[in-house]
Design a protein around this motif. Sequence first.
Motif, mmCIF file in Angstrom:
data_model
loop_
_atom_site.group_PDB
_atom_site.id
_atom_site.type_symbol
_atom_site.label_atom_id
_atom_site.label_comp_id
_atom_site.label_asym_id
_atom_site.label_seq_id
_atom_site.Cartn_x
_atom_site.Cartn_y
_atom_site.Cartn_z
ATOM 1 N N LEU A 187 22.421 -83.302 -1.263
ATOM 2 C CA LEU A 187 22.729 -82.542 -0.045
ATOM 3 C C LEU A 187 23.168 -81.116 -0.360
ATOM 4 C CD1 LEU A 187 24.621 -85.268 2.028
ATOM 5 C CD2 LEU A 187 22.256 -84.505 2.281
ATOM 6 N N THR A 188 23.995 -80.941 -1.373
ATOM 7 C CA THR A 188 24.482 -79.593 -1.686
ATOM 8 C C THR A 188 23.385 -78.698 -2.240
ATOM 9 O OG1 THR A 188 25.238 -80.381 -3.863
ATOM 10 C CG2 THR A 188 26.858 -80.333 -2.083
ATOM 11 N N LYS A 189 22.519 -79.273 -3.083
ATOM 12 C CA LYS A 189 21.450 -78.448 -3.664
ATOM 13 C C LYS A 189 20.410 -78.084 -2.614
ATOM 14 C CE LYS A 189 18.594 -78.055 -7.802
ATOM 15 N NZ LYS A 189 18.209 -78.716 -9.087
ATOM 16 N N ALA A 190 20.010 -79.066 -1.795
ATOM 17 C CA ALA A 190 19.050 -78.770 -0.728
ATOM 18 C C ALA A 190 19.648 -77.770 0.263
ATOM 19 C CB ALA A 190 18.650 -80.058 -0.010
ATOM 20 N N GLY A 191 20.930 -77.958 0.596
ATOM 21 C CA GLY A 191 21.586 -77.024 1.507
ATOM 22 C C GLY A 191 21.667 -75.620 0.938
ATOM 23 N N LEU A 213 27.076 -68.864 3.574
ATOM 24 C CA LEU A 213 28.483 -68.974 3.166
ATOM 25 C C LEU A 213 28.894 -70.437 2.998
ATOM 26 C CD1 LEU A 213 31.158 -67.489 2.650
ATOM 27 C CD2 LEU A 213 31.627 -67.673 5.102
ATOM 28 N N VAL A 214 28.556 -71.264 3.981
ATOM 29 C CA VAL A 214 28.923 -72.688 3.910
ATOM 30 C C VAL A 214 28.190 -73.387 2.774
ATOM 31 C CG1 VAL A 214 28.863 -74.879 5.152
ATOM 32 C CG2 VAL A 214 29.465 -72.774 6.375
ATOM 33 N N ALA A 215 26.882 -73.125 2.674
ATOM 34 C CA ALA A 215 26.093 -73.758 1.617
ATOM 35 C C ALA A 215 26.560 -73.315 0.234
ATOM 36 C CB ALA A 215 24.613 -73.425 1.801
ATOM 37 N N GLY A 216 26.939 -72.043 0.111
ATOM 38 C CA GLY A 216 27.423 -71.536 -1.166
ATOM 39 C C GLY A 216 28.714 -72.198 -1.599
ATOM 40 N N TYR A 217 29.605 -72.462 -0.636
ATOM 41 C CA TYR A 217 30.876 -73.125 -0.968
ATOM 42 C C TYR A 217 30.639 -74.545 -1.474
ATOM 43 C CZ TYR A 217 35.458 -75.263 -0.407
ATOM 44 O OH TYR A 217 36.624 -75.935 -0.632
ATOM 45 N N PHE A 218 29.794 -75.296 -0.785
ATOM 46 C CA PHE A 218 29.524 -76.666 -1.211
ATOM 47 C C PHE A 218 28.766 -76.701 -2.536
ATOM 48 C CE2 PHE A 218 30.276 -77.614 3.329
ATOM 49 C CZ PHE A 218 31.205 -78.646 3.179
ATOM 50 N N GLN A 219 27.896 -75.725 -2.755
ATOM 51 C CA GLN A 219 27.177 -75.656 -4.033
ATOM 52 C C GLN A 219 28.148 -75.364 -5.175
ATOM 53 O OE1 GLN A 219 24.427 -76.471 -5.134
ATOM 54 N NE2 GLN A 219 23.707 -75.172 -6.793
ATOM 55 N N LEU A 220 29.129 -74.491 -4.934
ATOM 56 C CA LEU A 220 30.133 -74.204 -5.956
ATOM 57 C C LEU A 220 30.971 -75.444 -6.244
ATOM 58 C CD1 LEU A 220 31.621 -72.280 -7.819
ATOM 59 C CD2 LEU A 220 32.978 -71.501 -5.851
ATOM 60 N N ALA A 221 31.331 -76.171 -5.204
ATOM 61 C CA ALA A 221 32.083 -77.411 -5.408
ATOM 62 C C ALA A 221 31.256 -78.421 -6.207
ATOM 63 C CB ALA A 221 32.488 -77.999 -4.062
ATOM 64 N N ALA A 222 29.962 -78.453 -5.962
ATOM 65 C CA ALA A 222 29.094 -79.358 -6.718
ATOM 66 C C ALA A 222 29.077 -78.984 -8.200
ATOM 67 C CB ALA A 222 27.680 -79.314 -6.143
ATOM 68 N N ARG A 223 29.083 -77.684 -8.496
ATOM 69 C CA ARG A 223 29.131 -77.252 -9.890
ATOM 70 C C ARG A 223 30.443 -77.701 -10.530
ATOM 71 N NH1 ARG A 223 25.056 -73.571 -10.880
ATOM 72 N NH2 ARG A 223 24.260 -72.361 -9.105
#
Length: 388
Positions: free
Chosen positions: A21-25, A77-87
């Motif tokens: 979900l985070t990568k696709a987002g 902005l939202v997708a970037g935050y979740f992607q950073l959390a995934a990292r």
Amino acid sequence: MQLIHLAASAGYTVPATWRVLTKAGYFIGLSGAIGATVTYAASVRPSLGEARSRGGDVEVTRRRTATYLAWAGVVLLVAGYFQLAARVARAGKGMPFGDALSPARIRDYLRAPAAKDAWIAQGTIHLVQNIVLLLASAVLIALFLPRARRHVNVIALTALPLSLAVTLIAAVPATAPKNADKVLDLVFDQVHIVSGVVWVGGLAFLAALATARRQPGEGAGLLWADTWRRFSLVALVCVGAVLTSGLWLSWKHVGSVSQLWTTTYGLFVLVKILLVLAMVTAGAVNQFWLMPRIVEARRDDDASSLLHLTLRHFPKVVWGEVVLGVAVLAVVPFLSGSARSEAGSPPAVSSGSVFAVGALLVLTLAASFYATVRASDALARRTAPTAA
């Protein structure tokens, strides 16, 4: 299903749901920001500049553009935050994704020292990337303000390089590449990402603009005929870049044609290839069937037909491409690992013969695209005598 099970037992690891979900987002967020700003700069803005006499349609399109770009900033902005959390979760070796959402965890990750063999800390790279992401999002979100909408040209052109920098900075390696193949992997990977998000994001942007207004003015047909014509060239370049970079990446990760259905990674690559080919087919319908008729309607000054083709028929095909494009982005997170490693094949090593074959394929692809443009123009010219 049995093939998938057998291939999975050979070493493929299905990514966690939060990872998918985070990568696709994240790629959807990039598509919204990069695709919309590039398409605005290359297609919409020039068309609006040439259509100043059709004031009503121009102003409506600008307002819709500002709204779309502002929401694209929110999504990024939202997708970037979740992607950073995934990292952070991936770096935490088993850390739950819920814990990785904590600002304290993110801060610790961004401030972590560099590894022993790294020239820069991975966290520092992502810190710079996310600062740029914040700037790009803030610039786009500013378009919610009425005063900022008067300067949509400046804001969109400012957000364009910032949005591109988001993905380019993230690709900077923390350790020096060991050989030329690693450098080419990085280059082709970014070419693949940028061209893909411009293609999918541009389609979504134009489809949303074209279907947003139900009662267009008399000049809307001419405005959109010019816009679709300009974007067709942008899309053609993106398709060429996607196919060229995709050939390199597929060769690096898939050792033989049979691995496309005997490994899990290969199956996902095969699904992605089929989806991309479906998008190309839909684009061919636009290029060979709709565009010649748009040219004909414009030549004959047939405002009714022009309006129907550009704002009714054309967007329907484009929405189909958008659905296929989103499906491609949904498949991307599952491309983890390599079909070569699953099948026990040796790693791909480039050579002079590989580059020669690649150059021949690129030249063939370029020639086919040139022929496509010429054929579309020929069809457009041929419709005039038939109509007469």
